[in-house]
Scaffold this motif. Sequence first.
Motif, PDB file in Angstrom:
ATOM      1  N   ARG A 234      45.413 -90.054  63.450  1.00 11.77           N
ATOM      2  CA  ARG A 234      44.038 -90.455  63.146  1.00 11.77           C
ATOM      3  C   ARG A 234      43.132 -89.242  62.942  1.00 11.77           C
ATOM      4  O   ARG A 234      42.227 -89.266  62.099  1.00 11.77           O
ATOM      5  CB  ARG A 234      43.498 -91.359  64.261  1.00 11.77           C
ATOM      6  CG  ARG A 234      44.078 -92.767  64.245  1.00 11.77           C
ATOM      7  CD  ARG A 234      43.417 -93.702  65.226  1.00 11.77           C
ATOM      8  NE  ARG A 234      43.782 -93.409  66.616  1.00 11.77           N
ATOM      9  CZ  ARG A 234      42.927 -92.996  67.541  1.00 11.77           C
ATOM     10  NH1 ARG A 234      41.647 -92.813  67.227  1.00 11.77           N
ATOM     11  NH2 ARG A 234      43.327 -92.765  68.771  1.00 11.77           N
ATOM     12  N   ILE A 235      43.369 -88.170  63.713  1.00  9.24           N
ATOM     13  CA  ILE A 235      42.565 -86.954  63.554  1.00  9.24           C
ATOM     14  C   ILE A 235      42.804 -86.340  62.178  1.00  9.24           C
ATOM     15  O   ILE A 235      41.858 -85.977  61.457  1.00  9.24           O
ATOM     16  CB  ILE A 235      42.892 -85.934  64.670  1.00  9.24           C
ATOM     17  CG1 ILE A 235      42.372 -86.424  66.012  1.00  9.24           C
ATOM     18  CG2 ILE A 235      42.287 -84.569  64.340  1.00  9.24           C
ATOM     19  CD1 ILE A 235      42.759 -85.536  67.176  1.00  9.24           C
ATOM     20  N   VAL A 236      44.073 -86.221  61.801  1.00  8.87           N
ATOM     21  CA  VAL A 236      44.397 -85.608  60.511  1.00  8.87           C
ATOM     22  C   VAL A 236      43.895 -86.476  59.363  1.00  8.87           C
ATOM     23  O   VAL A 236      43.355 -85.971  58.365  1.00  8.87           O
ATOM     24  CB  VAL A 236      45.918 -85.368  60.394  1.00  8.87           C
ATOM     25  CG1 VAL A 236      46.276 -84.854  59.003  1.00  8.87           C
ATOM     26  CG2 VAL A 236      46.379 -84.378  61.455  1.00  8.87           C
ATOM     27  N   GLU A 237      44.027 -87.781  59.487  1.00  9.28           N
ATOM     28  CA  GLU A 237      43.525 -88.677  58.440  1.00  9.28           C
ATOM     29  C   GLU A 237      42.003 -88.584  58.320  1.00  9.28           C
ATOM     30  O   GLU A 237      41.451 -88.696  57.224  1.00  9.28           O
ATOM     31  CB  GLU A 237      43.945 -90.114  58.740  1.00  9.28           C
ATOM     32  CG  GLU A 237      45.438 -90.364  58.537  1.00  9.28           C
ATOM     33  CD  GLU A 237      45.872 -91.723  59.041  1.00  9.28           C
ATOM     34  OE1 GLU A 237      45.000 -92.470  59.554  1.00  9.28           O
ATOM     35  OE2 GLU A 237      47.071 -92.042  58.940  1.00  9.28           O
ATOM     36  N   ALA A 238      41.327 -88.354  59.447  1.00  6.46           N
ATOM     37  CA  ALA A 238      39.870 -88.245  59.424  1.00  6.46           C
ATOM     38  C   ALA A 238      39.416 -87.010  58.665  1.00  6.46           C
ATOM     39  O   ALA A 238      38.330 -87.013  58.065  1.00  6.46           O
ATOM     40  CB  ALA A 238      39.322 -88.218  60.857  1.00  6.46           C
ATOM     41  N   THR A 239      40.240 -85.954  58.672  1.00  3.86           N
ATOM     42  CA  THR A 239      39.864 -84.752  57.916  1.00  3.86           C
ATOM     43  C   THR A 239      39.859 -85.031  56.405  1.00  3.86           C
ATOM     44  O   THR A 239      39.130 -84.379  55.657  1.00  3.86           O
ATOM     45  CB  THR A 239      40.821 -83.585  58.199  1.00  3.86           C
ATOM     46  OG1 THR A 239      42.147 -83.901  57.721  1.00  3.86           O
ATOM     47  CG2 THR A 239      40.894 -83.282  59.687  1.00  3.86           C
ATOM     48  N   ARG A 240      40.668 -85.979  55.965  1.00  7.49           N
ATOM     49  CA  ARG A 240      40.755 -86.277  54.536  1.00  7.49           C
ATOM     50  C   ARG A 240      39.593 -87.129  54.057  1.00  7.49           C
ATOM     51  O   ARG A 240      39.263 -87.106  52.865  1.00  7.49           O
ATOM     52  CB  ARG A 240      42.073 -87.002  54.241  1.00  7.49           C
ATOM     53  CG  ARG A 240      43.315 -86.222  54.658  1.00  7.49           C
ATOM     54  CD  ARG A 240      44.553 -87.086  54.545  1.00  7.49           C
ATOM     55  NE  ARG A 240      45.704 -86.470  55.215  1.00  7.49           N
ATOM     56  CZ  ARG A 240      46.773 -87.144  55.625  1.00  7.49           C
ATOM     57  NH1 ARG A 240      46.842 -88.451  55.422  1.00  7.49           N
ATOM     58  NH2 ARG A 240      47.757 -86.514  56.234  1.00  7.49           N
ATOM     59  N   SER A 241      38.992 -87.894  54.967  1.00  2.89           N
ATOM     60  CA  SER A 241      37.896 -88.788  54.576  1.00  2.89           C
ATOM     61  C   SER A 241      36.523 -88.223  54.926  1.00  2.89           C
ATOM     62  O   SER A 241      35.505 -88.845  54.587  1.00  2.89           O
ATOM     63  CB  SER A 241      38.069 -90.156  55.252  1.00  2.89           C
ATOM     64  OG  SER A 241      38.134 -90.019  56.666  1.00  2.89           O
ATOM     65  N   ALA A 242      36.469 -87.066  55.583  1.00  2.00           N
ATOM     66  CA  ALA A 242      35.183 -86.466  55.938  1.00  2.00           C
ATOM     67  C   ALA A 242      34.416 -86.090  54.669  1.00  2.00           C
ATOM     68  O   ALA A 242      34.995 -85.541  53.719  1.00  2.00           O
ATOM     69  CB  ALA A 242      35.395 -85.245  56.827  1.00  2.00           C
ATOM     70  N   SER A 243      33.129 -86.364  54.638  1.00  2.00           N
ATOM     71  CA  SER A 243      32.329 -86.146  53.427  1.00  2.00           C
ATOM     72  C   SER A 243      32.209 -84.662  53.076  1.00  2.00           C
ATOM     73  O   SER A 243      32.027 -84.319  51.905  1.00  2.00           O
ATOM     74  CB  SER A 243      30.937 -86.747  53.613  1.00  2.00           C
ATOM     75  OG  SER A 243      30.279 -86.141  54.735  1.00  2.00           O
ATOM     76  N   GLU A 244      32.331 -83.774  54.074  1.00  2.00           N
ATOM     77  CA  GLU A 244      32.180 -82.340  53.796  1.00  2.00           C
ATOM     78  C   GLU A 244      33.472 -81.690  53.317  1.00  2.00           C
ATOM     79  O   GLU A 244      33.472 -80.525  52.937  1.00  2.00           O
ATOM     80  CB  GLU A 244      31.704 -81.597  55.056  1.00  2.00           C
ATOM     81  CG  GLU A 244      30.462 -82.145  55.702  1.00  2.00           C
ATOM     82  CD  GLU A 244      30.768 -83.168  56.784  1.00  2.00           C
ATOM     83  OE1 GLU A 244      29.887 -83.435  57.607  1.00  2.00           O
ATOM     84  OE2 GLU A 244      31.912 -83.697  56.792  1.00  2.00           O
ATOM     85  N   VAL A 245      34.573 -82.440  53.355  1.00  2.00           N
ATOM     86  CA  VAL A 245      35.890 -81.869  53.092  1.00  2.00           C
ATOM     87  C   VAL A 245      36.417 -82.312  51.736  1.00  2.00           C
ATOM     88  O   VAL A 245      36.419 -83.509  51.410  1.00  2.00           O
ATOM     89  CB  VAL A 245      36.888 -82.268  54.200  1.00  2.00           C
ATOM     90  CG1 VAL A 245      38.276 -81.703  53.907  1.00  2.00           C
ATOM     91  CG2 VAL A 245      36.394 -81.766  55.554  1.00  2.00           C
ATOM     92  N   ARG A 246      36.846 -81.339  50.935  1.00  2.00           N
ATOM     93  CA  ARG A 246      37.456 -81.635  49.638  1.00  2.00           C
ATOM     94  C   ARG A 246      38.959 -81.829  49.771  1.00  2.00           C
ATOM     95  O   ARG A 246      39.554 -82.647  49.084  1.00  2.00           O
ATOM     96  CB  ARG A 246      37.155 -80.508  48.647  1.00  2.00           C
ATOM     97  CG  ARG A 246      37.727 -80.739  47.253  1.00  2.00           C
ATOM     98  CD  ARG A 246      37.177 -79.768  46.241  1.00  2.00           C
ATOM     99  NE  ARG A 246      37.201 -78.389  46.710  1.00  2.00           N
ATOM    100  CZ  ARG A 246      37.011 -77.335  45.926  1.00  2.00           C
ATOM    101  NH1 ARG A 246      36.778 -77.510  44.634  1.00  2.00           N
ATOM    102  NH2 ARG A 246      37.043 -76.120  46.410  1.00  2.00           N
ATOM    103  N   LEU A 247      39.598 -81.023  50.640  1.00  2.00           N
ATOM    104  CA  LEU A 247      41.037 -81.128  50.878  1.00  2.00           C
ATOM    105  C   LEU A 247      41.267 -81.141  52.382  1.00  2.00           C
ATOM    106  O   LEU A 247      40.936 -80.172  53.080  1.00  2.00           O
ATOM    107  CB  LEU A 247      41.784 -79.946  50.240  1.00  2.00           C
ATOM    108  CG  LEU A 247      43.300 -79.913  50.448  1.00  2.00           C
ATOM    109  CD1 LEU A 247      43.953 -81.097  49.738  1.00  2.00           C
ATOM    110  CD2 LEU A 247      43.886 -78.598  49.936  1.00  2.00           C
ATOM    111  N   GLY A 248      41.830 -82.232  52.889  1.00  2.00           N
ATOM    112  CA  GLY A 248      42.050 -82.381  54.325  1.00  2.00           C
ATOM    113  C   GLY A 248      43.427 -81.929  54.749  1.00  2.00           C
ATOM    114  O   GLY A 248      44.170 -81.303  54.003  1.00  2.00           O
ATOM    115  N   GLY A 249      43.769 -82.258  55.987  1.00  2.00           N
ATOM    116  CA  GLY A 249      45.046 -81.848  56.558  1.00  2.00           C
ATOM    117  C   GLY A 249      46.212 -82.586  55.938  1.00  2.00           C
ATOM    118  O   GLY A 249      46.121 -83.772  55.600  1.00  2.00           O
ATOM    119  N   SER A 250      47.338 -81.888  55.790  1.00  2.00           N
ATOM    120  CA  SER A 250      48.551 -82.467  55.217  1.00  2.00           C
ATOM    121  C   SER A 250      49.432 -83.046  56.320  1.00  2.00           C
ATOM    122  O   SER A 250      49.110 -82.963  57.514  1.00  2.00           O
ATOM    123  CB  SER A 250      49.327 -81.388  54.462  1.00  2.00           C
ATOM    124  OG  SER A 250      49.751 -80.371  55.370  1.00  2.00           O
TER     125      SER A 250
END
Length: 323
Positions: A234-250
């Motif tokens: 859930r933490i890693v998935e949240a990095t992908r949907s954060a508005s400030e992030v263009r590329l989240g965790g793989s």
Amino acid sequence: MTMTPEQASWFSEVFNRLCANVEQVLLGKNHVIRLAFTAMLSEGHLLLEDFPGTGKTSLARAIAQSVQGSASRVQFTPDLLPGDITGVSIYDQRTGDFEFHQGPVFANIVLADEINRASPKTQSALLEVMEEGSVTVDGIRHMAGAPFMVIATQNPIEQAGTYRLPEAQLDRFIMKTSIGYPDHAATLRILEGSIVRSHETVVPAIVPADVIVDMSQLARTVHVDPSIADYVSRIVEATRSASEVRLGGSVRAAIALLRTAKTFAASNNRHYVIPDDVKALTEPVLAHRLLLEPEAEFDGVTASSVMAQLLIEVPPPSERQSV
């Protein structure tokens, strides 16, 4: 097979001895030392972004001495070639054959100093050995040995003439952190011992290198409840949907976070992972893998602040899912 409480106790005891040994050289930096050994025992590599003279070389040398391993240092410059790192095949006129001469990457601890000063082609020479633990030259595979760890450094100042590490290579580092300057008390202790030059300081060996390999294998057996795995996901998935992030965790980022959490739990004398282990490692494991939106960077948003906010928004598990 799952780690037993007795094995966790032994793991923690050896881990703490290793950290205390290195702290003789890197005074007052126990947290950074623990992160470095966590990265090593998780079979990963460490990226340090720090100012000159903070003890990066001393850290790498002291870790190698503590585990009875070899250490090498490569000063990255714009004219450095891939063969200067991996090694080259040289023709032997006496035998009529090509003989492989190993480069500095064939060591237990490799310090890649100011890695962002070398060209992308040279930077990529580290990719295979960091991921596979081997180097292929002229179609022949050469194993780097075990344990194997790359400690790379970046200088945050004097960015002219540097080459920013591509996201693919940043993802190869299991952690990114900084040593920072020592506090006043530690600085005074350093000055008191300044009669001895840093490269002349030798710390005693704590364990042989093969014990580090055994500890790495043992760390894999730390119990992870399904609720903890779900928390990491859930933490890693949240990095992908954060508005400030263009590329989240793989997916590799999620694996790295769980792997280091296992090692961190064992280092704290536990044979199971708890949410606090994940929280403690989220920033050093994930922050450098995020690519922020230009607008967010312009507003002063950092990857570390994004991770701190996500830890508030993503609730930890309140109960176990398995007995």
